[in-house]
Design an enzyme around this catalytic site. Structure first.
Site, PDB file in Angstrom:
ATOM      1  CE  LYS A  99      -3.936  -0.091   0.843  1.00 39.74           C
ATOM      2  NZ  LYS A  99      -5.012   0.060  -0.148  1.00 39.74           N
ATOM      3  CB  SER A 101      -0.569   4.585   3.554  1.00 45.94           C
ATOM      4  OG  SER A 101      -1.524   5.385   2.905  1.00 45.94           O
ATOM      5  N   GLY A 103       4.453   2.246   2.096  1.00 48.63           N
ATOM      6  CA  GLY A 103       5.701   2.595   1.425  1.00 48.63           C
ATOM      7  C   GLY A 103       6.231   3.959   1.835  1.00 48.63           C
ATOM      8  CB  THR A 125       5.427 -15.640   1.829  1.00 48.52           C
ATOM      9  OG1 THR A 125       4.970 -16.909   2.329  1.00 48.52           O
ATOM     10  CG2 THR A 125       6.647 -15.202   2.630  1.00 48.52           C
ATOM     11  CD  GLU A 127       9.594 -11.981  -1.132  1.00 48.88           C
ATOM     12  OE1 GLU A 127       9.566 -10.910  -1.772  1.00 48.88           O
ATOM     13  OE2 GLU A 127       9.603 -13.086  -1.671  1.00 48.88           O
ATOM     14  CD  GLN A 146      -2.610  -1.387  -3.951  1.00 49.84           C
ATOM     15  OE1 GLN A 146      -3.707  -0.938  -3.681  1.00 49.84           O
ATOM     16  NE2 GLN A 146      -1.663  -0.628  -4.469  1.00 49.84           N
ATOM     17  CE1 TYR A 160       4.475 -21.568  -8.146  1.00 48.37           C
ATOM     18  CE2 TYR A 160       3.182 -22.762  -6.540  1.00 48.37           C
ATOM     19  CZ  TYR A 160       4.341 -22.120  -6.894  1.00 48.37           C
ATOM     20  OH  TYR A 160       5.371 -22.046  -6.005  1.00 48.37           O
TER      21      TYR A 160
END
Length: 182
Positions: A99, A101, A103, A125, A127, A146, A160
């Site tokens: 998001k 905000s 960052g 997951t 990181e 997001q 996958y």
């Protein structure tokens, strides 16, 4: 082509799955994801090196469910997870982004792995890395990232899990399994 909120809703009623689901989490072209309570932290006091050919043995899972928050210190790297379990159909890929905000506080949500393959199922997951010079306090259940969805030109021939099963059906933060490739 990135799916709009209209198309995300259509796919959620068809073959895209997000659980738990919240209508309030749908944005114009993405879906907000929430922070789970478990984190993987790395013990660098007794380890000199990370060997990509060896299974990591210098980490532990911490569950902050009772505290309700986790403190990420400057220049610290941890693994977190989303509360949501996602199931991506064979004709979509997803991109996870932090998001804005978050960052703007100096917290990186995904170091490099922001791509979710068609057919993936599980939690995502995170990181996480604190670029700030101050500790950052993050809270369980907060909006942390997001997920946007992109339509492929045609469905993939395999899911996958049929190509690579290292992270399929993960439920908690999951460490690197790169060592399995050697």
């Amino acid at each position: 082509m990135v799916l709009s909120d209209v198309d995300i809703r259509k796919r959620l009623s068809k073959d895209l799955k997000i659980s738990p689901f919240s209508e309030e989490s749908i944005q114009p072209s993405s879906y907000d994801l929430h922070l789970a309570s478990k984190f993987i932290i790395f013990d660098n006091h007794f380890t000199e090196i990370i060997d990509v050919k060896a299974k990591n043995t210098n980490s532990k899972i911490v569950d902050v469910k009772d505290e309700g928050y986790f403190l990420i210190h400057p220049n610290n790297f941890i693994l977190g997870a989303t509360q949501e379990i996602v199931k991506i159909p064979n004709d979509l890929v997803a991109r996870i982004e932090g998001k804005s905000s978050i960052g703007r506080l100096g917290l990186i949500i995904h170091a490099t792995a922001g791509y979710v393959d068609p057919g993936f199922e599980g939690t995502l997951t995170l990181e996480m890395f604190n670029l700030s010079s101050l500790p950052i306090k993050i809270y369980v259940n907060m909006k942390i990232a997001q997920l946007s969805f992109l339509e492929m030109t045609s469905p993939s021939s395999k899911k996958y899990g049929e190509y690579n099963n290292k992270y399929q059906n993960q439920i908690d933060p999951t460490e690197s399994m790169l060592w399995k490739d050697f």
